[in-house]
Design a protein around this motif. Structure first.
Motif, short mmCIF file in Angstrom:
data_model
loop_
_atom_site.label_atom_id
_atom_site.label_comp_id
_atom_site.label_asym_id
_atom_site.label_seq_id
_atom_site.Cartn_x
_atom_site.Cartn_y
_atom_site.Cartn_z
N ARG A 210 -17.77 10.55 -0.85
CA ARG A 210 -17.54 10.54 -2.29
C ARG A 210 -16.31 9.70 -2.64
N ILE A 211 -15.30 9.76 -1.78
CA ILE A 211 -14.08 8.97 -2.03
C ILE A 211 -14.39 7.49 -1.92
N VAL A 212 -15.16 7.12 -0.90
CA VAL A 212 -15.52 5.71 -0.73
C VAL A 212 -16.28 5.21 -1.94
N ARG A 213 -17.21 5.97 -2.44
CA ARG A 213 -17.99 5.54 -3.60
C ARG A 213 -17.16 5.51 -4.89
N LYS A 214 -16.05 6.23 -4.88
CA LYS A 214 -15.19 6.23 -6.06
C LYS A 214 -14.40 4.93 -6.17
N TYR A 215 -13.98 4.39 -5.03
CA TYR A 215 -13.11 3.21 -5.04
C TYR A 215 -13.82 1.91 -4.66
N ARG B 291 -4.88 10.08 -0.99
CA ARG B 291 -4.85 10.57 -2.36
C ARG B 291 -5.69 11.82 -2.57
N HIS B 292 -6.64 12.07 -1.64
CA HIS B 292 -7.54 13.22 -1.80
C HIS B 292 -7.53 14.15 -0.60
N GLY B 293 -6.49 14.03 0.20
CA GLY B 293 -6.36 14.96 1.31
C GLY B 293 -7.41 14.79 2.39
N GLY B 294 -8.10 13.68 2.45
CA GLY B 294 -9.09 13.42 3.48
C GLY B 294 -10.40 14.15 3.29
N LEU C 44 0.83 -1.21 0.00
CA LEU C 44 0.00 0.00 0.00
C LEU C 44 0.86 1.25 0.00
N PHE C 45 1.97 1.21 0.73
CA PHE C 45 2.85 2.39 0.76
C PHE C 45 3.58 2.56 -0.58
N ARG C 46 4.04 1.44 -1.14
CA ARG C 46 4.77 1.52 -2.40
C ARG C 46 3.88 1.96 -3.55
N GLN C 47 2.59 1.61 -3.49
CA GLN C 47 1.65 1.95 -4.56
C GLN C 47 0.78 3.16 -4.20
N ARG C 48 1.29 4.03 -3.30
CA ARG C 48 0.46 5.14 -2.83
C ARG C 48 0.10 6.13 -3.93
N ALA C 49 0.92 6.19 -4.98
CA ALA C 49 0.64 7.12 -6.08
C ALA C 49 0.19 6.40 -7.35
N SER C 50 -0.01 5.09 -7.27
CA SER C 50 -0.37 4.31 -8.46
C SER C 50 -1.88 4.29 -8.66
N PRO C 51 -2.34 3.98 -9.85
CA PRO C 51 -3.79 3.83 -10.08
C PRO C 51 -4.34 2.66 -9.28
N GLN C 52 -5.66 2.68 -9.06
CA GLN C 52 -6.30 1.63 -8.29
C GLN C 52 -6.09 0.26 -8.92
N ASP D 299 -8.88 -9.22 6.55
CA ASP D 299 -9.69 -8.36 5.68
C ASP D 299 -10.01 -7.03 6.38
N TYR D 300 -10.25 -7.10 7.69
CA TYR D 300 -10.51 -5.87 8.46
C TYR D 300 -9.28 -4.97 8.44
N VAL D 301 -8.10 -5.55 8.67
CA VAL D 301 -6.86 -4.77 8.62
C VAL D 301 -6.63 -4.20 7.23
N LEU D 302 -6.90 -5.00 6.20
CA LEU D 302 -6.70 -4.56 4.83
C LEU D 302 -7.66 -3.43 4.47
N TYR D 303 -8.91 -3.51 4.94
CA TYR D 303 -9.88 -2.46 4.64
C TYR D 303 -9.41 -1.11 5.16
N HIS D 304 -8.93 -1.07 6.39
CA HIS D 304 -8.47 0.20 6.96
C HIS D 304 -7.24 0.72 6.23
N GLY D 305 -6.38 -0.20 5.78
CA GLY D 305 -5.24 0.24 4.99
C GLY D 305 -5.67 0.83 3.66
N LEU D 306 -6.64 0.20 3.00
CA LEU D 306 -7.16 0.73 1.73
C LEU D 306 -7.86 2.06 1.94
N ARG D 307 -8.55 2.21 3.05
CA ARG D 307 -9.25 3.46 3.33
C ARG D 307 -8.26 4.60 3.53
N ARG D 308 -7.18 4.33 4.25
CA ARG D 308 -6.13 5.36 4.41
C ARG D 308 -5.48 5.66 3.07
N TRP D 309 -5.28 4.62 2.23
CA TRP D 309 -4.69 4.84 0.90
C TRP D 309 -5.57 5.77 0.08
#
Length: 574
Positions: A436-441, A428-431, A375-383, A414-424
């Motif tokens: 709207r961000i959740v519905r985008k991804y 990308r959008h400054g919080g 998640l850190f390495r792909q922080r600027a990559s497309p979904q 999966d719970y740990v991964l979800y929170h990591g994806l949410r932070r990712w």
């Protein structure tokens, strides 16, 4: 016995199906002769196999096409061979070649700051090692002990865990959990060669490979002990060196009849490579086994690692250690439970405890850290790029633990991964605009929110993997016995394969769709598109087929999809 073939200009035109059957027939005869103790017949068949052109070509194909590390260069810098070079190497394989030094490569050890030394042979030595292994492996597969599971065809870590469960699910036992310190680096060469006890030509080659030395940069270092990690034949040699551990315990602690209907508890040793456990109901017997094994390992130049050697109980905690033990990335423990969850003995009586094998905390932490690193390495990559890197990691880890009690662990990961994806996503959008961000991804599909792209590229969660209990391999069975219905059924039922692969195996009756030979446990399977994607082929099951890796290479050369690998046939190994 060798197959007479016309000269062929192209590697792919060779009759591989005929060559493979020729070699396997010889291997089966070697296995059968070894089982009945006919050493003279074993030696004659091994010489015949080593001279066979079919065996030489298969050995070259093994190291240049099938092996995972086939593109790792030795000291000569050769990473791959063309078809003409493979044919030339197959013709020129000679037992008179002198072994060349190994190239030293250091790789990190999982969960440790230490590094593991690898010794990479040159391509021709790898091919020659593969040829010798084709001749030696059937002999030793007929002799190896039933509870040896590491680096053997038809056996896996899941078989070792199933053997442990079978041993303790009815009774609580004391366990010696041990690890041999630097096993591959310290095996005594004269003792190993005496134990192999093979024909002079093989002995001369083995001695040369063991003492070839390593080249690290421009510095040459001689080697006086150990089998080089990275060699094709090294795992087989390590298993030969450790062969006999189970026999020595069984000889010293024979079962005796203690009543008309009962035998005394037997000592059980279960080994996977250099990791092993000894199980018995009496602590004094397990302590005696520890000393006996230490004395047995000493002449080989080996010893148990003090930091990883523990004496524990499967059910009760001791003053030094908690209950249970870790083995092959899992935690094995017996829990005291009530009547509704208690295990039962063979007569149906409640035991008062339940034996559970779960993913270890260390394995969970290591896997979570790997997901965070991605998640850190792909922080600027497309979904889409993030999903394509996460999916193989999640799938591989989940499939390894699909045969144990892992449903709760999968949900937690999966719970740990979800929170990591949410932070990712928030990063990308400054919080801002969280909904709207959740519905985008995340996409709402079939009543649940899935991390997916608008094009349909979806993240594979851990909980998508179905829990399926592993069935242990029977006794001393080996793929060299030729019982294809048994081994084909085991492969189709193996829980380490994804759902699509299992369906394809059943549809193809366990055979390759290209060469029509039965898949074996050691084969690398790859999913291929019947109609390449570059020509409009889809990802549907009807457009997929399972092939050997080398058959996949031939098929993609013919249909033209090899030139468009980036957008063409799927080349991921199962």
């Amino acid at each position: 016995m060798d197959t007479v073939m016309p000269q062929m200009d192209e590697w792919k035109a060779l009759p591989w199906k005929k060559l493979q059957r020729t070699v396997f027939r010889l291997q089966k005869r070697i296995y059968q002769a070894s089982r009945r103790g006919d050493t003279r017949q074993v030696r004659q068949l091994q010489k015949l196999l080593s001279k066979s052109r079919a065996a030489k070509l298969l050995a070259v194909r093994k190291v240049t096409q099938d092996n995972q590390g086939k593109r790792t260069a030795g000291i000569d810098g050769v990473k791959s061979l063309t078809d003409k070079q493979r044919l030339r190497l197959g013709r020129r394989l000679s037992f008179r070649w002198a072994a060349k030094p190994l190239r030293r490569v250091w790789i990190p050890k999982p969960g440790s700051a230490d590094k593991r030394p690898l010794g990479i042979p040159v391509m021709r030595d790898r091919a020659l090692q593969a040829l010798v292994k084709l001749a030696l492996e059937p002999e030793w597969e007929a002799r190896f002990e039933p509870n040896s599971y590491g680096f053997r065809p038809g056996r896996s870590a899941h078989d070792a865990l199933a053997a442990i469960y079978t041993c303790i699910n009815q009774r609580a036992k004391w366990v010696l959990d041990a690890d041999i310190e630097k096993c591959f680096d310290r095996i005594d060469h004269p003792r190993l060669l005496a134990k192999v006890d093979t024909v002079p030509r093989f002995r001369r080659l083995l001695k040369g490979w063991l003492r070839a030395g390593v080249l690290e940069g421009d510095v040459f270092q001689p080697v006086e002990a150990g089998t080089p990690q990275g060699g094709v034949i090294s795992p087989l040699l390590a298993n030969i060196a450790l062969h006999g551990m189970e026999t020595v315990l069984r000889t010293h602690f024979r079962q005796r009849r203690i009543s008309p209907t009962r035998l005394s508890p037997k000592v059980t040793l279960i080994r996977y490579a250099d990791d092993f456990v000894v199980l018995h109901e009496d602590r004094a017997v397990v302590e005696a086994c520890q000393q006996l094994l230490a004395d047995w390992l000493a002449p080989l130049g080996l010893a148990m690692k003090p930091a990883k050697t523990r004496l524990v109980h499967t059910r009760h905690a001791t003053a030094e250690h908690p209950a249970g033990f870790d083995f092959l990335g899992t935690t094995v423990r017996q829990f005291v439970v009530g009547r509704t969850h208690s295990g039962k003995d063979q007569q149906g009586h409640l035991l008062g405890f339940k034996t559970l094998i779960k993913p270890s905390r260390t394995a969970q932490h290591r896997h979570g850290q790997r997901l965070r690193d991605i998640l850190f390495r792909q922080r600027a990559s497309p979904q889409q790029a993030l999903i394509r890197e996460l999916n193989p990691v999640i799938r591989g880890w989940s499939q390894y633990y699909a045969g144990v009690v892992a449903r709760d662990v999968f949900s937690r990961m999966d719970y740990v991964l979800y929170h990591g994806l949410r932070r990712w996503a928030m990063r990308r959008h400054g919080g801002k605009h969280r909904r709207r961000i959740v519905r985008k991804y995340w996409r709402l599909e079939q009543g649940s929110w899935n991390f997916a792209t608008p094009a349909g590229v979806q993240l594979r969660y851990h909980s998508f993997t179905r829990i399926q209990r592993h069935v242990k391999v029977a006794g001393t069975r080996s793929p060299f016995d030729g019982d294809w219905p048994y081994w084909g059924a085991r492969l189709r039922q193996y829980h380490g394969l994804d759902r699509r692969t299992c369906l394809l195996l059943k549809q193809q009756a366990g055979r390759c769709a290209w060469c029509h030979l039965c898949f074996t446990d050691t084969d690398v399977l790859e999913k291929d598109h019947r109609v390449p994607r570059i020509r409009g082929g889809k990802e549907e099951l009807t457009n997929l087929q399972l092939l050997h890796r080398h058959c996949h290479h031939q098929k993609t050369k013919q249909d033209g999809s090899l030139a468009a690998r980036g957008s063409g046939a799927q080349r991921g190994a199962v």
